[in-house]
Motif scaffolding. Structure first.
Motif, PDB file in Angstrom:
ATOM      1  N   ARG A  19      -3.196 -13.067  28.294  1.00  0.00           N
ATOM      2  CA  ARG A  19      -4.216 -12.150  27.791  1.00  0.00           C
ATOM      3  C   ARG A  19      -4.622 -11.160  28.880  1.00  0.00           C
ATOM      4  O   ARG A  19      -4.846 -11.541  30.019  1.00  0.00           O
ATOM      5  CB  ARG A  19      -5.467 -12.909  27.348  1.00  0.00           C
ATOM      6  CG  ARG A  19      -5.269 -13.909  26.249  1.00  0.00           C
ATOM      7  CD  ARG A  19      -4.960 -13.317  24.911  1.00  0.00           C
ATOM      8  NE  ARG A  19      -5.966 -12.353  24.497  1.00  0.00           N
ATOM      9  CZ  ARG A  19      -5.809 -11.514  23.488  1.00  0.00           C
ATOM     10  NH1 ARG A  19      -4.700 -11.516  22.792  1.00  0.00           N
ATOM     11  NH2 ARG A  19      -6.748 -10.675  23.166  1.00  0.00           N
ATOM     12  N   ASP A  21      -7.591  -9.029  28.908  1.00  0.00           N
ATOM     13  CA  ASP A  21      -8.829  -8.713  28.201  1.00  0.00           C
ATOM     14  C   ASP A  21     -10.028  -9.006  29.096  1.00  0.00           C
ATOM     15  O   ASP A  21      -9.869  -9.285  30.284  1.00  0.00           O
ATOM     16  CB  ASP A  21      -8.913  -9.473  26.878  1.00  0.00           C
ATOM     17  CG  ASP A  21      -8.843 -10.978  27.036  1.00  0.00           C
ATOM     18  OD1 ASP A  21      -9.080 -11.498  28.145  1.00  0.00           O
ATOM     19  OD2 ASP A  21      -8.536 -11.654  26.040  1.00  0.00           O
ATOM     20  N   SER A  23     -11.798 -11.442  29.564  1.00  0.00           N
ATOM     21  CA  SER A  23     -11.854 -12.759  30.207  1.00  0.00           C
ATOM     22  C   SER A  23     -11.319 -12.738  31.643  1.00  0.00           C
ATOM     23  O   SER A  23     -11.647 -13.617  32.431  1.00  0.00           O
ATOM     24  CB  SER A  23     -11.099 -13.802  29.380  1.00  0.00           C
ATOM     25  OG  SER A  23      -9.712 -13.532  29.381  1.00  0.00           O
TER      26      SER A  23
END
Length: 99
Positions: A19, A21, A23
């Protein structure tokens, strides 16, 4: 995220996980945007990335600004066709070298 700094070449390579993103915002910031001087060049390896959100695009813009704006040498490599399409639609193919 795996970070490799080739101090001899002045290149910082980031191998992102699945990912790209919000995070990973803190880890991304600490790896390449913190109080460290800009590298001469950057490579973002998106081979494992299956999705990214708008915060990823924001992180790319922050990196570009940190690296010198129009003078920045930032390459995005191993992006899937979907990710390359997202970058193209956002106009990022004109701001970054996308391989």
């Amino acid at each position: 995220m795996n970070v490799h700094h080739d101090s001899e070449q002045g290149c910082l390579t980031l191998h992102l996980g699945d990912r790209f993103d919000f995070s990973i915002h803190r880890a991304f910031h600490d790896a390449c945007l913190g109080d460290i001087p800009p590298a001469r060049s950057y490579v973002l390896d998106l081979e494992q990335v299956v999705g990214m959100d708008s915060s990823a695009l924001g992180m790319l813009m922050l990196l570009r600004e940190h690296a010198g704006g129009d003078r920045a040498e930032i390459r995005i490599v191993n992006a899937s066709a979907d990710l390359r399409n997202t970058l193209r639609i956002a106009g990022f193919d004109k701001l970054f070298t996308v391989h």
